[in-house]
Write a protein that holds these residues in place. Structure first.
Motif, PDB file in Angstrom:
ATOM      1  N   SER A 272       0.842  -1.192   0.000  1.00  0.00           N
ATOM      2  CA  SER A 272       0.000   0.000   0.000  1.00  0.00           C
ATOM      3  C   SER A 272       0.882   1.249   0.000  1.00  0.00           C
ATOM      4  O   SER A 272       0.878   2.021   0.949  1.00  0.00           O
TER       5      SER A 272
ATOM      6  N   ARG B 119       2.287  -1.130   5.535  1.00  0.00           N
ATOM      7  CA  ARG B 119       2.107  -0.976   4.093  1.00  0.00           C
ATOM      8  C   ARG B 119       3.026  -1.881   3.260  1.00  0.00           C
ATOM      9  O   ARG B 119       2.820  -2.022   2.062  1.00  0.00           O
TER      10      ARG B 119
ATOM     11  N   GLU C 278      -4.123   6.366   8.480  1.00  0.00           N
ATOM     12  CA  GLU C 278      -4.713   6.747   7.203  1.00  0.00           C
ATOM     13  C   GLU C 278      -3.673   7.386   6.293  1.00  0.00           C
ATOM     14  O   GLU C 278      -2.680   7.971   6.757  1.00  0.00           O
ATOM     15  N   SER C 279      -3.913   7.310   4.983  1.00  0.00           N
ATOM     16  CA  SER C 279      -3.024   7.951   4.013  1.00  0.00           C
ATOM     17  C   SER C 279      -3.134   9.469   4.120  1.00  0.00           C
ATOM     18  O   SER C 279      -4.119  10.001   4.645  1.00  0.00           O
TER      19      SER C 279
ATOM     20  N   SER D  39      -4.200  12.832   3.138  1.00  0.00           N
ATOM     21  CA  SER D  39      -5.431  13.146   2.400  1.00  0.00           C
ATOM     22  C   SER D  39      -5.195  14.108   1.238  1.00  0.00           C
ATOM     23  O   SER D  39      -5.798  13.973   0.173  1.00  0.00           O
TER      24      SER D  39
ATOM     25  N   ASN E 146      -3.329  16.060  -1.888  1.00  0.00           N
ATOM     26  CA  ASN E 146      -2.374  15.746  -2.948  1.00  0.00           C
ATOM     27  C   ASN E 146      -1.091  16.565  -2.826  1.00  0.00           C
ATOM     28  O   ASN E 146      -0.089  16.259  -3.478  1.00  0.00           O
TER      29      ASN E 146
ATOM     30  N   TRP F  83       1.854   8.354  -6.362  1.00  0.00           N
ATOM     31  CA  TRP F  83       1.361   9.338  -5.398  1.00  0.00           C
ATOM     32  C   TRP F  83      -0.103   9.693  -5.679  1.00  0.00           C
ATOM     33  O   TRP F  83      -0.938   9.681  -4.774  1.00  0.00           O
TER      34      TRP F  83
ATOM     35  N   ARG G 257      -2.506   6.722  -4.868  1.00  0.00           N
ATOM     36  CA  ARG G 257      -2.235   6.031  -3.603  1.00  0.00           C
ATOM     37  C   ARG G 257      -3.482   5.684  -2.803  1.00  0.00           C
ATOM     38  O   ARG G 257      -3.415   4.876  -1.879  1.00  0.00           O
ATOM     39  N   LYS G 258      -4.624   6.264  -3.133  1.00  0.00           N
ATOM     40  CA  LYS G 258      -5.851   5.997  -2.373  1.00  0.00           C
ATOM     41  C   LYS G 258      -6.606   4.784  -2.914  1.00  0.00           C
ATOM     42  O   LYS G 258      -7.644   4.407  -2.376  1.00  0.00           O
ATOM     43  N   LYS G 259      -6.097   4.201  -3.997  1.00  0.00           N
ATOM     44  CA  LYS G 259      -6.711   3.016  -4.589  1.00  0.00           C
ATOM     45  C   LYS G 259      -5.878   1.775  -4.265  1.00  0.00           C
ATOM     46  O   LYS G 259      -4.807   1.868  -3.669  1.00  0.00           O
ATOM     47  N   ASP G 260      -6.373   0.611  -4.669  1.00  0.00           N
ATOM     48  CA  ASP G 260      -5.649  -0.626  -4.398  1.00  0.00           C
ATOM     49  C   ASP G 260      -4.338  -0.706  -5.168  1.00  0.00           C
ATOM     50  O   ASP G 260      -3.374  -1.327  -4.712  1.00  0.00           O
TER      51      ASP G 260
ATOM     52  N   GLN H 150      -7.618   4.075 -10.777  1.00  0.00           N
ATOM     53  CA  GLN H 150      -8.593   5.153 -10.856  1.00  0.00           C
ATOM     54  C   GLN H 150      -8.637   5.819 -12.225  1.00  0.00           C
ATOM     55  O   GLN H 150      -9.293   6.848 -12.389  1.00  0.00           O
TER      56      GLN H 150
END
Length: 481
Positions: free
Chosen positions: A270, A284, A357-358, A360, A362, A433, A436-439, A444
């Motif tokens: 991750s 991760r 959490e990542s 948030s 960008n 970067w 990074r919020k996806k698998d 995306q």
């Protein structure tokens, strides 16, 4: 069989066609086809090792069956210990026999005694560290009554030998993967497309990022005495992206391939190099192994409960075992020790859950950037010991980094070679970067790009894979573990 080989390029479509067009009407046929395909895939290296995985499968299947009818605690413990003995015994013999023998002889020499014991020419079976842990999770969960033992031998064999993740993970839990072999699987076009997209990204990670970085990492590590401190830093950075691109690329291909056949595997990486402390990094990085050690070793030892001594002891145990799992070399043990030393201050000051959490935004804050850079620097320093031939090599490498020319530019002969790879690393990290919020990083694309632009992007990835493809097949790093 390698994912990045021509053999796999015809193997995967063939199995896919047989699976969905000829065996799709019958779940048993699908599972049996997976078993046959998996044994062909694994036997492609050396058919003799098929007996090992078959033996481990039969033993744990029978022990699981026996645990389903045995109610006496002492008998259940004997069955569990038998499974542990068989699996870890096989792993210990093939992976660690010569290591322990050599250190045993060295210890006697230290006390002035000489032993004449010949080491064995043992070939390490590919993936043995992965599938032994996978089958152990089954017997341990059955013993703890967290899982109902299966009576379906074909489904269990398919679970143990499932070819996408057989030789380098993710290390699947029986509670997640085994039940998927009981249910009818339907072809879902969207999932298949997502799987192909993840396979493409995994191949890009391996063949463009990892294999390119490997050229310069190997050149610098193998001739470290000839280079300045700044060049040695580059070598360590290149290795950090080699191992990340190589291993996470394998996981992406494995997970994407599984989606083609209607299976869901756990996420194994991750975006670890965007971590803000070592605790976050280990949440991760190689998630399936980290959580395996957490659930089957760290928590049974007491975890973070009890006295400070117990907490520190447990952290050292889990990291040292993790290092030793990676290979029979003191460098891996020292690598584990370093990570334990990194982790312990966070645990003692209750800071190890600060970054769950990542990030948030960008655009990260200056403080977040500093934390990421410090964490990455600590990780890269530890990677030097992971990559070095031995402890002496690692120490001399680290000492040479901090010589007087650390802040000087590497020689032009090196710079002109590495510029294209550095550009690729910048591009790669930018994509990672923003994804990074996806698998996985390019999951995306459908939401941020129109179809024509997406296809241009895919064509670019394919072009780069073809352009940087090695003339010889390059095995994945974790095959040696």
């Amino acid at each position: 069989m390698l994912f990045n080989s021509l053999d796999f390029a015809w193997f995967l479509p063939l199995v896919f066609i047989l699976y969905w067009f000829f065996a799709n009407k019958n779940l048993k046929y699908q599972n049996f086809l997976i078993v046959v395909a998996s044994y062909v895939f694994y036997g492609w290296w050396d058919w003799r090792f098929l007996f090992l995985i078959a033996f481990s499968t039969i033993v744990d299947y029978l022990i699981g069956r026996k645990l389903s009818t045995e109610g006496r605690l002492n008998k259940r413990k004997v069955l569990l210990y038998l499974s542990i003995l068989v699996n870890l015994g096989l792993l210990g013999f093939f992976k660690y026999y010569n290591f322990f023998l050599d250190n045993f002889i060295t210890a006697f020499k230290f006390f002035g005694k000489s032993l004449s014991i010949n080491s064995l020419n043992i070939i390490l079976p590919v993936g043995i560290s992965f599938y032994t842990f996978q089958t152990l999770s089954y017997t341990i969960d059955v013993y703890k009554r967290k899982l109902t033992p299966t009576h379906n031998f074909i489904a269990f064999t398919a679970f143990v030998s499932f070819f996408p993740q057989l030789v380098a993970g993710p290390i699947e839990r029986a509670t997640n993967l085994l039940p998927q072999f009981y249910k009818k699987r339907e072809f879902v076009y969207e999932k298949a497309v997502e799987g192909l997209r993840q396979i493409l990204w995994g191949l890009f990670k391996k063949m463009v990022i990892a294999d390119n970085c490997a050229v310069y990492a190997n050149m610098i590590f193998n001739n470290s005495d000839d280079y300045s401190g700044s060049t040695l830093v580059l070598g360590a950075v290149f290795f950090s992206f080699q191992i990340y691109g190589d291993f996470s690329g394998y996981s992406d291909i494995a997970i994407g391939t599984s989606k083609l056949f209607g299976f869901r595997l756990i996420k194994n990486f991750s975006f670890p190099y965007f971590s803000r402390d070592i605790a976050e990094f280990w949440r991760r990085w190689h998630i399936s192994l980290s959580t395996w050690f957490r659930d089957y070793l760290y928590i049974p030892l007491g975890g973070s409960k009890g006295s400070i001594y117990n907490k520190i002891r447990n952290v050292f145990i889990i990291f040292l075992v993790s290092g030793f799992w990676h290979g029979a070399n003191w460098t891996f043990i020292f690598w584990g020790l370093l990570n334990a030393l990194y982790f312990i201050p966070l645990m003692l000051f209750n800071k190890n859950r600060n970054h769950v959490e990542s990030i948030s935004s960008n655009v990260p804050s200056i403080l977040e950037c500093i934390k990421i850079l410090i964490t990455y620097g600590l990780v890269v320093f530890a990677w030097v010991f992971f990559r070095a031939e031995n402890i002496q090599h690692a120490i001399s490498y680290c000492i040479a980094i901090f010589d007087y020319n650390l802040f000087s530019l590497p020689p032009y002969s090196i710079r002109k070679l590495i510029y294209p790879t550095l550009f690729l690393l910048v591009l790669f990290n930018a994509i990672e970067w923003f994804g990074r919020k996806k698998d996985f990083a390019i999951a995306q694309l459908e939401t941020v790009m129109g179809r024509p632009l997406r296809w241009v992007f895919y064509a670019m990835l394919i072009f780069l894979i073809g352009m940087y493809m090695q003339t010889e097949e390059t095995p994945f790093i974790y095959f040696q573990f």
